[in-house]
Design a protein around this motif. Structure first.
Motif, PDB file in Angstrom:
ATOM      1  N   ASN A 290      17.320 -53.635 -13.500  1.00 31.36           N
ATOM      2  CA  ASN A 290      16.402 -54.687 -13.953  1.00 31.36           C
ATOM      3  C   ASN A 290      16.009 -55.614 -12.809  1.00 31.36           C
ATOM      4  O   ASN A 290      15.253 -56.566 -13.010  1.00 31.36           O
ATOM      5  CB  ASN A 290      17.043 -55.509 -15.073  1.00 31.36           C
ATOM      6  N   GLY A 291      16.568 -55.369 -11.615  1.00 32.89           N
ATOM      7  CA  GLY A 291      16.222 -56.199 -10.474  1.00 32.89           C
ATOM      8  C   GLY A 291      16.851 -57.575 -10.505  1.00 32.89           C
ATOM      9  O   GLY A 291      16.361 -58.502  -9.855  1.00 32.89           O
ATOM     10  N   THR A 292      17.942 -57.707 -11.240  1.00 27.31           N
ATOM     11  CA  THR A 292      18.604 -59.004 -11.348  1.00 27.31           C
ATOM     12  C   THR A 292      19.873 -59.021 -10.499  1.00 27.31           C
ATOM     13  O   THR A 292      20.374 -57.980 -10.064  1.00 27.31           O
ATOM     14  CB  THR A 292      18.971 -59.311 -12.809  1.00 27.31           C
ATOM     15  N   GLY A 293      20.418 -60.226 -10.300  1.00 27.67           N
ATOM     16  CA  GLY A 293      21.689 -60.366  -9.597  1.00 27.67           C
ATOM     17  C   GLY A 293      21.653 -59.773  -8.200  1.00 27.67           C
ATOM     18  O   GLY A 293      20.665 -59.864  -7.466  1.00 27.67           O
ATOM     19  N   ARG A 294      22.747 -59.101  -7.852  1.00 23.90           N
ATOM     20  CA  ARG A 294      22.873 -58.549  -6.499  1.00 23.90           C
ATOM     21  C   ARG A 294      21.990 -57.332  -6.262  1.00 23.90           C
ATOM     22  O   ARG A 294      21.841 -56.891  -5.122  1.00 23.90           O
ATOM     23  CB  ARG A 294      24.338 -58.212  -6.220  1.00 23.90           C
TER      24      ARG A 294
ATOM     25  N   ASN B   9      13.447 -51.471 -11.600  1.00 24.46           N
ATOM     26  CA  ASN B   9      13.007 -50.139 -12.044  1.00 24.46           C
ATOM     27  C   ASN B   9      13.516 -48.996 -11.160  1.00 24.46           C
ATOM     28  O   ASN B   9      13.157 -47.841 -11.394  1.00 24.46           O
ATOM     29  CB  ASN B   9      11.478 -50.052 -12.163  1.00 24.46           C
ATOM     30  N   ALA B  10      14.341 -49.303 -10.174  1.00 23.81           N
ATOM     31  CA  ALA B  10      14.906 -48.245  -9.339  1.00 23.81           C
ATOM     32  C   ALA B  10      16.078 -47.570 -10.046  1.00 23.81           C
ATOM     33  O   ALA B  10      16.784 -48.204 -10.839  1.00 23.81           O
ATOM     34  CB  ALA B  10      15.374 -48.823  -8.009  1.00 23.81           C
ATOM     35  N   PRO B  11      16.323 -46.281  -9.797  1.00 30.05           N
ATOM     36  CA  PRO B  11      17.503 -45.611 -10.360  1.00 30.05           C
ATOM     37  C   PRO B  11      18.769 -46.214  -9.748  1.00 30.05           C
ATOM     38  O   PRO B  11      18.817 -46.496  -8.549  1.00 30.05           O
ATOM     39  CB  PRO B  11      17.328 -44.151  -9.931  1.00 30.05           C
ATOM     40  N   LYS B  12      19.769 -46.379 -10.561  1.00 31.21           N
ATOM     41  CA  LYS B  12      20.963 -47.124 -10.150  1.00 31.21           C
ATOM     42  C   LYS B  12      22.238 -46.381 -10.516  1.00 31.21           C
ATOM     43  O   LYS B  12      22.399 -45.917 -11.644  1.00 31.21           O
ATOM     44  CB  LYS B  12      20.917 -48.492 -10.837  1.00 31.21           C
ATOM     45  N   VAL B  13      23.154 -46.272  -9.567  1.00 31.72           N
ATOM     46  CA  VAL B  13      24.494 -45.758  -9.833  1.00 31.72           C
ATOM     47  C   VAL B  13      25.420 -46.964  -9.946  1.00 31.72           C
ATOM     48  O   VAL B  13      25.547 -47.751  -9.009  1.00 31.72           O
ATOM     49  CB  VAL B  13      24.978 -44.830  -8.705  1.00 31.72           C
ATOM     50  N   GLY B  14      26.023 -47.111 -11.110  1.00 30.64           N
ATOM     51  CA  GLY B  14      26.909 -48.237 -11.344  1.00 30.64           C
ATOM     52  C   GLY B  14      28.139 -47.817 -12.114  1.00 30.64           C
ATOM     53  O   GLY B  14      28.490 -46.642 -12.151  1.00 30.64           O
ATOM     54  N   TRP B  15      28.772 -48.771 -12.758  1.00 26.48           N
ATOM     55  CA  TRP B  15      29.990 -48.468 -13.501  1.00 26.48           C
ATOM     56  C   TRP B  15      30.115 -49.391 -14.706  1.00 26.48           C
ATOM     57  O   TRP B  15      29.490 -50.458 -14.778  1.00 26.48           O
ATOM     58  CB  TRP B  15      31.221 -48.592 -12.601  1.00 26.48           C
ATOM     59  N   CYS B  16      30.919 -48.964 -15.662  1.00 24.61           N
ATOM     60  CA  CYS B  16      31.250 -49.754 -16.850  1.00 24.61           C
ATOM     61  C   CYS B  16      32.745 -49.637 -17.097  1.00 24.61           C
ATOM     62  O   CYS B  16      33.385 -48.686 -16.641  1.00 24.61           O
ATOM     63  CB  CYS B  16      30.488 -49.249 -18.069  1.00 24.61           C
TER      64      CYS B  16
END
Length: 234
Positions: A191-195, A202-209
């Protein structure tokens, strides 16, 4: 267990034929990351395409993957594209490449392999990873590894869409004492927020939960199985 989320149909966007997937990886330079020649990649894909039935990729649900030891997540993620923006790994996941296959994945000990019967797992949206894993195992399905999820989006970008993204809980990080780290990897859209930064919206993102948390917009990507080459009739 939570109730499954009703959906009108199983989400399985068709994948290109295996030789086309090989050309896509060559175009992106994945073969070089993996220490493979173009000829080796093409040969493997052509052999897979010559197989019968689902294993041949004829049904659009067979994925050509590179072993994570050859092409790690941190190297693959920047190759993703959405709205012209490259993919990225979140800043608080510098250890992304240390997330390894969980027991029972049946990952072939080879540089290239196939995954069949891919599914994004939308029906499990709003389940936690801790709830989803035993349910997938009971269905004789195996959760995707992080690198496999990235390979899927590289070949079929439409599989990653807002409100319908997915986790890849086949990859987990072990602590020094052997216990599992509570983070579970996922792919979604920034979403282009925070860090992340507004430039990454709108970029593809690799993250974690967290393994115990639920998210209404994350399914659990899985496969019917992994193999080196298609099963051939006797």
């Amino acid at each position: 267990m939570p109730e499954t989320v009703p959906v009108t149909s199983t989400v399985r966007p068709e994948l290109p034929a295996l030789p086309v997937q090989a050309e896509r990886l060559i175009e992106l330079g994945v073969h070089q990351l993996a220490g493979l020649t173009e000829a080796e990649l093409r040969s493997f894909a052509e052999a897979g395409a010559a197989g019968p039935g689902e294993s041949s990729g004829a049904d659009g649900s067979t994925l050509l993957a590179v072993h994570p030891g050859r092409a790690p997540a941190s190297a693959l993620a920047p190759l993703l594209r959405r709205d012209g923006k490259p993919g990225f790994v979140v800043t608080d996941m510098p250890d992304a490449d240390l997330f390894a296959p969980i027991d029972g994945t049946g990952l072939p000990d080879a540089p290239l392999y196939l995954l069949t019967g891919l599914d994004r797992g939308d029906r499990m949206a709003n389940w936690s990873p801790n709830e989803a894993l035993p349910a997938l195992e009971a269905q004789a399905r195996t959760p995707l590894l992080l690198t496999e999820g990235i390979h899927w989006v590289l070949q079929q970008p439409a599989v990653l869409e807002r409100n319908h993204c997915f986790m890849t809980i086949g990859s987990r990080l072990h602590k020094p004492n052997g216990a599992l780290d509570a983070r579970t990897p996922a792919l979604w859209i920034s979403n282009g927020t925070g860090r992340d930064g507004s430039e990454r919206r709108n970029a593809p993102k690799v993250g974690w939960c967290w393994a115990g948390n639920r998210h209404t917009w994350l399914g659990f990507a899985s496969s019917a199985g992994r193999r080196l080459q298609p099963h051939r009739p006797a």
